[in-house]
Design an enzyme around this catalytic site. Structure first.
Site, short mmCIF file in Angstrom:
data_model
loop_
_atom_site.label_atom_id
_atom_site.label_comp_id
_atom_site.label_asym_id
_atom_site.label_seq_id
_atom_site.Cartn_x
_atom_site.Cartn_y
_atom_site.Cartn_z
CD GLU A 136 42.07 42.98 52.21
OE1 GLU A 136 42.83 42.01 52.17
OE2 GLU A 136 41.40 43.34 51.22
CE1 TYR A 138 46.86 41.58 49.97
CE2 TYR A 138 45.94 41.25 52.17
CZ TYR A 138 45.77 41.40 50.81
OH TYR A 138 44.51 41.40 50.29
CG ASP A 176 47.40 38.26 47.28
OD1 ASP A 176 47.88 38.57 46.18
OD2 ASP A 176 46.28 37.74 47.40
#
Length: 346
Positions: free
Chosen positions: A27, A110, A128
DNA sequence: CAATCGTGGCG
DNA sequence: TCGCCAAGATT
């Protein structure tokens, strides 16, 4: 959404992991970076740092080395610090609470939502760039893609939509749809499982959503750089207080608001590196590179160094590195391009 | 809040 | 060649 994702999801390296740490790394790397760019970096990084213990114990310089070329280097430093914090303060166990995750360096709204839903199966929303595109089109929402007002609305919608039973798949499905079908340009609406109710499609111009904010003007800069050699070694400096590439090694030089010339480089070098003498200057091919909204042309010169280096307070470190060490150093592509153009580095 | 950080690929 | 954009966080 869930059915579509099940049938259409790409086979990506991080989807082979259930380890929260591996998902965390993915991520962070995927922030503002496309999947295809991330994959080779991700594989190398996980091979070298397969778990929190290995990353927590690593030196920052080695972490940056494995990040070299991927950009946004602050991400690497924050990930490193975050892992160290979890390792030291939480017995190496990544917290599952959204708010605790957000408290870790490098983890914002996020990434906290991504880890909570994908790694821990919590019904947490995420927004996102893909989700902004998909939802703003589907619901026909006005507002710039980064406007706080639109984002607030989208977070609320995402929280309502997220599947309580399969939040990770739902969130990834939304992003996968945005990346492969509901693309910024040339969306493939004929393949979209959400086409039926999509306001943007029915308005005949799906690309009109979301609105694009005005971009900052591109600035052109010139940079002088030196490939200063002593025998088979090259002088590099470690950026400390510079605006860009903090913590990385790079070529000595400076930015200019005028035309580059070799005399300017010599005067800069003699002032910045007292004690060293430079000779045999040969101009290298100019290279170009973009950093956010800057377009930078670097004019570099190859030269020979003699004399003894006197430490300079503006740099943390200055060192002569063997040419063979260049490929494995934490250099920005910015400088790697110069070295490659000059034939100093493969 | 708005500006900022890297890089590669695409049209 | 050049503008635009991509799984955001930080200050």
């Amino acid at each position: 959404m869930l059915n579509w994702y099940e049938k259409n999801k790409r086979d990506l390296p991080w989807r082979h992991h259930s380890d929260p740490y591996a998902i965390w790394v993915s991520e962070i790397m995927l922030q503002q970076t496309q999947v295809a760019t991330v994959i080779p970096y991700y594989l190398r990084f996980l091979e070298r740092f397969p778990n929190m213990a290995s990353l927590a114990k690593a030196k920052e310089s080695e972490v940056l080395q494995y990040w070299s070329g991927l950009g946004y280097y602050r991400r690497a430093r924050l990930l490193h610090r975050g892992v160290q914090k979890v390792w030291q303060e939480n017995a190496g166990i990544l917290p599952q609470e959204i708010e605790s995750l957000k408290g870790l360096p490098g983890i914002g709204p996020y990434t906290a939502g991504a880890i909570a839903s994908i790694a821990f199966g919590q019904a947490a929303p995420l927004v996102d760039g893909n989700v902004v595109r998909v939802l703003s089109r589907y619901f026909g929402l006005k507002g710039h893609a980064k406007s706080p007002e639109l984002l607030r609305t989208l977070w609320e919608i995402a929280a309502i939509l997220v599947s309580p039973s399969r939040p990770g798949d739902f969130n990834q499905g939304l992003m996968e749809l945005g990346a492969t079908v509901c693309r910024t340009r040339l969306p493939a609406c004929e393949r979209c499982p959400l086409a039926k109710g999509c306001v943007a499609l029915n308005s005949q111009d799906p690309e009109a959503f979301p609105e694009t904010p005005p971009l900052p003007k591109t600035l052109k800069l010139t940079r002088l750089a030196a490939v200063a050699q002593r025998g088979e070694t090259i002088l590099l400096v470690q950026a400390q207080h510079q605006r860009w590439f903090q913590g990385l090694w790079g070529l000595p030089g400076e930015f200019l608001d005028r035309e580059a010339d070799d005399e300017g480089l010599l005067s800069h070098l003699s002032q910045a590196y007292p004690g060293l003498k430079f000779s045999r200057m040969v101009a290298l091919p100019a290279t170009r590179h973009a950093i956010t909204h800057h377009r930078i042309t670097t004019q570099a010169w190859s030269l020979q160094v003699s004399g003894k280096l006197t430490p300079n307070p503006s740099f943390k470190k200055m060192r002569f590195f063997p040419k063979g060490a260049l490929p494995s150093l934490a250099l920005p592509n910015f400088d790697r391009k110069v070295l490659q153009a000059g034939g100093f580095c493969p």
